[in-house]
Scaffold this motif. Structure first.
Motif, PDB file in Angstrom:
ATOM      1  N   VAL A 110      25.766  -1.694 -16.305  1.00 19.39           N
ATOM      2  CA  VAL A 110      25.054  -1.846 -17.569  1.00 19.39           C
ATOM      3  C   VAL A 110      23.908  -0.844 -17.617  1.00 19.39           C
ATOM      4  CG1 VAL A 110      23.681  -3.416 -18.997  1.00 19.39           C
ATOM      5  CG2 VAL A 110      25.587  -4.310 -17.647  1.00 19.39           C
ATOM      6  N   LYS A 111      23.779  -0.169 -18.745  1.00 25.15           N
ATOM      7  CA  LYS A 111      22.620   0.688 -18.989  1.00 25.15           C
ATOM      8  C   LYS A 111      21.716  -0.087 -19.942  1.00 25.15           C
ATOM      9  CE  LYS A 111      21.265   5.347 -20.334  1.00 25.15           C
ATOM     10  NZ  LYS A 111      21.758   6.650 -20.829  1.00 25.15           N
ATOM     11  N   ALA A 112      20.460  -0.235 -19.554  1.00 20.73           N
ATOM     12  CA  ALA A 112      19.520  -1.010 -20.358  1.00 20.73           C
ATOM     13  C   ALA A 112      18.208  -0.259 -20.512  1.00 20.73           C
ATOM     14  CB  ALA A 112      19.256  -2.372 -19.710  1.00 20.73           C
ATOM     15  N   GLY A 113      17.601  -0.423 -21.664  1.00 19.41           N
ATOM     16  CA  GLY A 113      16.264   0.101 -21.906  1.00 19.41           C
ATOM     17  C   GLY A 113      15.264  -1.016 -21.662  1.00 19.41           C
ATOM     18  N   ILE A 114      14.182  -0.693 -20.991  1.00 17.72           N
ATOM     19  CA  ILE A 114      13.166  -1.684 -20.652  1.00 17.72           C
ATOM     20  C   ILE A 114      11.830  -1.262 -21.247  1.00 17.72           C
ATOM     21  CG2 ILE A 114      11.968  -2.909 -18.787  1.00 17.72           C
ATOM     22  CD1 ILE A 114      14.961  -3.447 -18.749  1.00 17.72           C
ATOM     23  N   PHE A 115      11.244  -2.117 -22.059  1.00 19.03           N
ATOM     24  CA  PHE A 115       9.901  -1.915 -22.585  1.00 19.03           C
ATOM     25  C   PHE A 115       8.950  -2.761 -21.751  1.00 19.03           C
ATOM     26  CE2 PHE A 115      12.650  -0.955 -26.166  1.00 19.03           C
ATOM     27  CZ  PHE A 115      12.072   0.186 -26.692  1.00 19.03           C
ATOM     28  N   PHE A 116       7.852  -2.153 -21.304  1.00 21.93           N
ATOM     29  CA  PHE A 116       6.898  -2.867 -20.466  1.00 21.93           C
ATOM     30  C   PHE A 116       5.512  -2.290 -20.695  1.00 21.93           C
ATOM     31  CE2 PHE A 116       8.486   0.729 -18.119  1.00 21.93           C
ATOM     32  CZ  PHE A 116       7.433   1.199 -17.358  1.00 21.93           C
ATOM     33  N   SER A 117       4.504  -2.876 -20.075  1.00 24.73           N
ATOM     34  CA  SER A 117       3.123  -2.429 -20.254  1.00 24.73           C
ATOM     35  C   SER A 117       2.584  -1.802 -18.981  1.00 24.73           C
ATOM     36  CB  SER A 117       2.224  -3.612 -20.629  1.00 24.73           C
ATOM     37  OG  SER A 117       2.618  -4.152 -21.855  1.00 24.73           O
ATOM     38  N   SER A 118       1.686  -0.843 -19.176  1.00 18.75           N
ATOM     39  CA  SER A 118       0.988  -0.228 -18.050  1.00 18.75           C
ATOM     40  C   SER A 118      -0.462  -0.012 -18.435  1.00 18.75           C
ATOM     41  CB  SER A 118       1.634   1.114 -17.666  1.00 18.75           C
ATOM     42  OG  SER A 118       1.328   2.104 -18.634  1.00 18.75           O
ATOM     43  N   ILE A 119      -1.245   0.329 -17.438  1.00 17.12           N
ATOM     44  CA  ILE A 119      -2.646   0.711 -17.670  1.00 17.12           C
ATOM     45  C   ILE A 119      -2.932   1.947 -16.820  1.00 17.12           C
ATOM     46  CG2 ILE A 119      -3.482  -1.614 -18.187  1.00 17.12           C
ATOM     47  CD1 ILE A 119      -4.628  -1.701 -15.300  1.00 17.12           C
ATOM     48  N   ILE A 120      -4.026   2.617 -17.151  1.00 16.70           N
ATOM     49  CA  ILE A 120      -4.548   3.666 -16.285  1.00 16.70           C
ATOM     50  C   ILE A 120      -5.649   3.001 -15.485  1.00 16.70           C
ATOM     51  CG2 ILE A 120      -5.776   5.868 -16.151  1.00 16.70           C
ATOM     52  CD1 ILE A 120      -4.423   6.633 -18.796  1.00 16.70           C
ATOM     53  N   ALA A 121      -5.384   2.799 -14.221  1.00 10.47           N
ATOM     54  CA  ALA A 121      -6.320   2.072 -13.376  1.00 10.47           C
ATOM     55  C   ALA A 121      -7.463   2.983 -12.943  1.00 10.47           C
ATOM     56  CB  ALA A 121      -5.597   1.514 -12.161  1.00 10.47           C
ATOM     57  N   GLY A 122      -8.680   2.524 -13.179  1.00 11.21           N
ATOM     58  CA  GLY A 122      -9.871   3.257 -12.746  1.00 11.21           C
ATOM     59  C   GLY A 122     -10.312   2.771 -11.389  1.00 11.21           C
ATOM     60  N   CYS A 123     -11.545   3.055 -11.061  1.00 11.47           N
ATOM     61  CA  CYS A 123     -12.047   2.675  -9.745  1.00 11.47           C
ATOM     62  C   CYS A 123     -12.685   1.289  -9.753  1.00 11.47           C
ATOM     63  CB  CYS A 123     -13.049   3.702  -9.246  1.00 11.47           C
ATOM     64  SG  CYS A 123     -14.596   3.711 -10.175  1.00 11.47           S
ATOM     65  N   SER A 124     -12.769   0.642 -10.906  1.00 12.66           N
ATOM     66  CA  SER A 124     -13.371  -0.684 -11.050  1.00 12.66           C
ATOM     67  C   SER A 124     -14.863  -0.682 -10.757  1.00 12.66           C
ATOM     68  CB  SER A 124     -12.661  -1.712 -10.167  1.00 12.66           C
ATOM     69  OG  SER A 124     -11.318  -1.817 -10.539  1.00 12.66           O
ATOM     70  N   CYS A 125     -15.498   0.468 -10.868  1.00 13.08           N
ATOM     71  CA  CYS A 125     -16.932   0.553 -10.686  1.00 13.08           C
ATOM     72  C   CYS A 125     -17.608   0.131 -11.985  1.00 13.08           C
ATOM     73  CB  CYS A 125     -17.361   1.983 -10.346  1.00 13.08           C
ATOM     74  SG  CYS A 125     -16.548   2.621  -8.863  1.00 13.08           S
ATOM     75  N   ALA A 126     -18.843  -0.303 -11.896  1.00  9.56           N
ATOM     76  CA  ALA A 126     -19.571  -0.765 -13.082  1.00  9.56           C
ATOM     77  C   ALA A 126     -19.708   0.344 -14.121  1.00  9.56           C
ATOM     78  CB  ALA A 126     -20.937  -1.294 -12.684  1.00  9.56           C
ATOM     79  N   ASP A 127     -19.834   1.588 -13.694  1.00 13.86           N
ATOM     80  CA  ASP A 127     -20.019   2.684 -14.641  1.00 13.86           C
ATOM     81  C   ASP A 127     -18.732   3.504 -14.858  1.00 13.86           C
ATOM     82  OD1 ASP A 127     -19.947   3.773 -12.125  1.00 13.86           O
ATOM     83  OD2 ASP A 127     -21.612   5.148 -12.447  1.00 13.86           O
ATOM     84  N   ASP A 128     -17.570   2.911 -14.545  1.00 11.28           N
ATOM     85  CA  ASP A 128     -16.294   3.591 -14.711  1.00 11.28           C
ATOM     86  C   ASP A 128     -15.978   3.731 -16.201  1.00 11.28           C
ATOM     87  OD1 ASP A 128     -13.751   4.604 -14.605  1.00 11.28           O
ATOM     88  OD2 ASP A 128     -12.853   2.858 -13.637  1.00 11.28           O
ATOM     89  N   PRO A 129     -15.859   4.974 -16.713  1.00 11.38           N
ATOM     90  CA  PRO A 129     -15.597   5.175 -18.132  1.00 11.38           C
ATOM     91  C   PRO A 129     -14.117   5.027 -18.527  1.00 11.38           C
ATOM     92  CG  PRO A 129     -15.750   7.280 -17.066  1.00 11.38           C
ATOM     93  CD  PRO A 129     -16.047   6.229 -16.001  1.00 11.38           C
ATOM     94  N   THR A 130     -13.235   4.788 -17.548  1.00 11.26           N
ATOM     95  CA  THR A 130     -11.815   4.706 -17.843  1.00 11.26           C
ATOM     96  C   THR A 130     -11.508   3.454 -18.656  1.00 11.26           C
ATOM     97  OG1 THR A 130     -11.402   5.751 -15.703  1.00 11.26           O
ATOM     98  CG2 THR A 130      -9.512   4.750 -16.809  1.00 11.26           C
ATOM     99  N   PRO A 131     -10.878   3.593 -19.824  1.00 15.18           N
ATOM    100  CA  PRO A 131     -10.524   2.408 -20.605  1.00 15.18           C
ATOM    101  C   PRO A 131      -9.408   1.624 -19.914  1.00 15.18           C
ATOM    102  CG  PRO A 131      -9.587   4.357 -21.605  1.00 15.18           C
ATOM    103  CD  PRO A 131     -10.457   4.823 -20.456  1.00 15.18           C
TER     104      PRO A 131
END
Length: 118
Positions: A65-86
């Motif tokens: 079976v060939k299937a298309g999969i839709f899923f979610s991702s994020i751009i993971a930052g450093c989790s620092c308090a001043d991390d500007p990564t959304p």
């Protein structure tokens, strides 16, 4: 180990695609090659996926079976308090091949090379 018993039992019947789609969407996201299939994010989220069945073929020992999969991702930052990564979720898409063993329903999943979004 992934076993798609209900989909195997539905093979050759009108309910096959619906049954298979439901079974794929009930899998734990970590059982799918989502991390390798990303095109935008850096971390695939372990959230439910949405599947689209693109085609199915019966081979000697498996139903492929060939299937298309839709899923979610994020751009993971450093989790620092001043991390500007959304930390916004991004919608991702990849295509996979599922080989469902016709005797045991044990299923192997592999990423289709040349992801359309890559």
């Amino acid at each position: 180990m992934i076993r798609l018993d209900r989909a195997l039992k539905a093979w050759g019947r009108p309910a096959f695609e619906t049954t298979l789609k439901q079974q794929i969407e009930q899998l734990d996201a970590t059982e799918l090659p989502l991390q390798q299939g990303m095109s935008s994010g850096s971390y695939a989220l372990a959230e439910p996926v949405t599947a689209t069945i693109l085609g199915a073929t019966e081979l000697e020992r498996v139903i492929r079976v060939k299937a298309g999969i839709f899923f979610s991702s994020i751009i993971a930052g450093c989790s620092c308090a001043d991390d500007p990564t959304p930390v916004d979720k991004m919608v991702e898409y990849c295509e996979v091949l599922l080989d469902i063993d016709k005797e045991s329903a044990v299923t192997t999943v592999s990423l289709v090379p040349g992801n359309p979004d890559a």
